[in-house]
Design a protein around this motif. Structure first.
Motif, mmCIF file in Angstrom:
data_model
loop_
_atom_site.group_PDB
_atom_site.id
_atom_site.type_symbol
_atom_site.label_atom_id
_atom_site.label_comp_id
_atom_site.label_asym_id
_atom_site.label_seq_id
_atom_site.Cartn_x
_atom_site.Cartn_y
_atom_site.Cartn_z
ATOM 1 N N PRO A 263 0.812 -1.225 0.000
ATOM 2 C CA PRO A 263 0.000 0.000 0.000
ATOM 3 C C PRO A 263 0.846 1.276 0.000
ATOM 4 C CG PRO A 263 -0.864 -1.553 1.611
ATOM 5 C CD PRO A 263 0.446 -2.100 1.124
ATOM 6 N N LEU A 264 2.031 1.224 0.612
ATOM 7 C CA LEU A 264 2.932 2.380 0.588
ATOM 8 C C LEU A 264 3.375 2.674 -0.845
ATOM 9 C CD1 LEU A 264 4.929 4.453 1.956
ATOM 10 C CD2 LEU A 264 6.557 2.568 1.982
ATOM 11 N N VAL A 265 3.811 1.633 -1.551
ATOM 12 C CA VAL A 265 4.264 1.805 -2.940
ATOM 13 C C VAL A 265 3.096 2.263 -3.811
ATOM 14 C CG1 VAL A 265 5.243 0.635 -4.945
ATOM 15 C CG2 VAL A 265 6.130 0.139 -2.658
ATOM 16 N N ALA A 266 1.912 1.689 -3.577
ATOM 17 C CA ALA A 266 0.727 2.098 -4.342
ATOM 18 C C ALA A 266 0.416 3.568 -4.105
ATOM 19 C CB ALA A 266 -0.470 1.230 -3.953
ATOM 20 N N HIS A 267 0.550 4.014 -2.878
ATOM 21 C CA HIS A 267 0.294 5.424 -2.553
ATOM 22 C C HIS A 267 1.219 6.343 -3.356
ATOM 23 C CE1 HIS A 267 -0.331 9.105 -0.289
ATOM 24 N NE2 HIS A 267 0.980 9.169 -0.146
ATOM 25 N N PHE A 268 2.513 6.024 -3.355
ATOM 26 C CA PHE A 268 3.451 6.857 -4.101
ATOM 27 C C PHE A 268 3.195 6.767 -5.601
ATOM 28 C CE2 PHE A 268 5.927 6.705 -0.139
ATOM 29 C CZ PHE A 268 6.122 8.069 0.020
ATOM 30 N N SER A 269 2.810 5.604 -6.068
ATOM 31 C CA SER A 269 2.501 5.440 -7.477
ATOM 32 C C SER A 269 1.307 6.301 -7.870
ATOM 33 C CB SER A 269 2.219 3.967 -7.768
ATOM 34 O OG SER A 269 1.802 3.802 -9.095
ATOM 35 N N GLU A 270 0.266 6.277 -7.040
ATOM 36 C CA GLU A 270 -0.929 7.069 -7.321
ATOM 37 C C GLU A 270 -0.644 8.566 -7.286
ATOM 38 O OE1 GLU A 270 -3.595 5.703 -4.302
ATOM 39 O OE2 GLU A 270 -3.809 3.721 -5.232
ATOM 40 N N GLN A 271 0.274 8.961 -6.442
ATOM 41 C CA GLN A 271 0.613 10.381 -6.315
ATOM 42 C C GLN A 271 1.668 10.821 -7.328
ATOM 43 O OE1 GLN A 271 -1.086 12.386 -4.189
ATOM 44 N NE2 GLN A 271 -2.284 10.554 -3.749
ATOM 45 N N ARG A 272 2.073 9.900 -8.216
ATOM 46 C CA ARG A 272 3.077 10.166 -9.262
ATOM 47 C C ARG A 272 4.419 10.604 -8.673
ATOM 48 N NH1 ARG A 272 0.167 8.001 -12.907
ATOM 49 N NH2 ARG A 272 -1.573 9.091 -13.805
ATOM 50 N N LYS A 273 4.773 10.009 -7.550
ATOM 51 C CA LYS A 273 6.031 10.346 -6.901
ATOM 52 C C LYS A 273 7.141 9.358 -7.233
ATOM 53 C CE LYS A 273 4.291 13.790 -4.542
ATOM 54 N NZ LYS A 273 4.430 15.123 -4.993
ATOM 55 N N LEU A 274 6.849 8.350 -8.054
ATOM 56 C CA LEU A 274 7.859 7.370 -8.431
ATOM 57 C C LEU A 274 8.447 7.743 -9.792
ATOM 58 C CD1 LEU A 274 6.112 4.003 -7.448
ATOM 59 C CD2 LEU A 274 7.937 5.185 -6.241
ATOM 60 N N SER A 275 9.750 7.913 -9.821
ATOM 61 C CA SER A 275 10.426 8.202 -11.077
ATOM 62 C C SER A 275 10.647 6.891 -11.834
ATOM 63 C CB SER A 275 11.774 8.871 -10.806
ATOM 64 O OG SER A 275 12.657 7.940 -10.198
ATOM 65 N N ARG A 276 11.052 6.992 -13.080
ATOM 66 C CA ARG A 276 11.379 5.792 -13.852
ATOM 67 C C ARG A 276 12.499 5.009 -13.166
ATOM 68 N NH1 ARG A 276 9.178 5.533 -19.017
ATOM 69 N NH2 ARG A 276 8.264 7.490 -19.734
ATOM 70 N N ASP B 163 13.104 4.967 -9.916
ATOM 71 C CA ASP B 163 12.497 4.292 -8.758
ATOM 72 C C ASP B 163 11.822 2.993 -9.183
ATOM 73 O OD1 ASP B 163 13.196 6.314 -6.941
ATOM 74 O OD2 ASP B 163 11.321 7.406 -7.260
ATOM 75 N N ILE B 164 11.068 3.055 -10.258
ATOM 76 C CA ILE B 164 10.333 1.883 -10.744
ATOM 77 C C ILE B 164 11.311 0.781 -11.158
ATOM 78 C CG2 ILE B 164 8.793 1.036 -12.562
ATOM 79 C CD1 ILE B 164 7.440 3.873 -12.407
ATOM 80 N N ALA B 165 12.388 1.165 -11.848
ATOM 81 C CA ALA B 165 13.390 0.180 -12.259
ATOM 82 C C ALA B 165 14.050 -0.468 -11.040
ATOM 83 C CB ALA B 165 14.444 0.841 -13.146
ATOM 84 N N GLU B 166 14.346 0.339 -10.027
ATOM 85 C CA GLU B 166 14.963 -0.204 -8.813
ATOM 86 C C GLU B 166 14.004 -1.133 -8.077
ATOM 87 O OE1 GLU B 166 16.360 3.157 -6.562
ATOM 88 O OE2 GLU B 166 17.982 3.562 -7.967
ATOM 89 N N LEU B 167 12.717 -0.773 -8.045
ATOM 90 C CA LEU B 167 11.716 -1.642 -7.417
ATOM 91 C C LEU B 167 11.593 -2.965 -8.162
ATOM 92 C CD1 LEU B 167 8.953 0.950 -6.465
ATOM 93 C CD2 LEU B 167 10.247 -0.499 -4.876
ATOM 94 N N ARG B 168 11.584 -2.907 -9.496
ATOM 95 C CA ARG B 168 11.520 -4.139 -10.292
ATOM 96 C C ARG B 168 12.707 -5.045 -9.996
ATOM 97 N NH1 ARG B 168 9.335 -1.114 -15.207
ATOM 98 N NH2 ARG B 168 7.144 -1.705 -15.160
ATOM 99 N N LYS B 169 13.882 -4.444 -9.958
ATOM 100 C CA LYS B 169 15.096 -5.220 -9.691
ATOM 101 C C LYS B 169 15.020 -5.847 -8.302
ATOM 102 C CE LYS B 169 20.079 -4.932 -9.470
ATOM 103 N NZ LYS B 169 21.231 -4.131 -9.236
ATOM 104 N N LEU B 170 14.581 -5.080 -7.326
ATOM 105 C CA LEU B 170 14.458 -5.605 -5.965
ATOM 106 C C LEU B 170 13.454 -6.750 -5.908
ATOM 107 C CD1 LEU B 170 15.057 -5.429 -2.923
ATOM 108 C CD2 LEU B 170 13.278 -3.689 -2.762
#
Length: 123
Positions: free
Chosen positions: A92-105, A107-114
């Protein structure tokens, strides 16, 4: 151990470079925070009582150093944030930032890798 926002500013100074005197800490953060010597010394005394810092006499002054590791503090604070706002769940934390457009490309790449690394670690 609850560290206030003002105390965290003092801790950041000590994590960067320790030991430091109250005067050295004041010189670094006083102008930006509009703090006087008494404020810094009060915050240091609160941190001493919480056992987040230690003090060692150096002539007529004290030198302060962190007892609480920054990694331990970050872990406590992030767990507290997750528990208070998201029921202890990361998604839900990641979803919140995603909805608020606070994740950069990035950030998204790092999350995918993780996530891929976490998935690889699963039996």
């Amino acid at each position: 151990m609850g560290i206030s926002e003002a105390e965290a500013i003092i801790m950041e100074v000590l994590w960067r470079s320790a030991p430091r005197s109250a005067e050295e800490i004041l010189a670094e953060v006083g102008p930006q925070q509009d703090w006087q010597e008494g404020t810094v010394k009060s915050l240091l005394n609160r941190l001493l009582k919480k056992k987040a810092v230690k003090a060692e006499r150096d002539g007529r002054r004290y030198l302060y150093a962190p007892k609480l590791a920054r990694e331990q503090y970050v872990s406590q604070e992030s767990k507290g944030l997750l528990d208070r706002l998201f029921g202890g769940r990361v998604a839900p934390l990641v979803a919140h930032f995603s909805e608020q457009r606070k994740l950069s490309r990035k950030d998204i790449a790092e999350l995918r890798k993780l996530l891929e690394e976490l998935d690889d670690d699963q039996p």
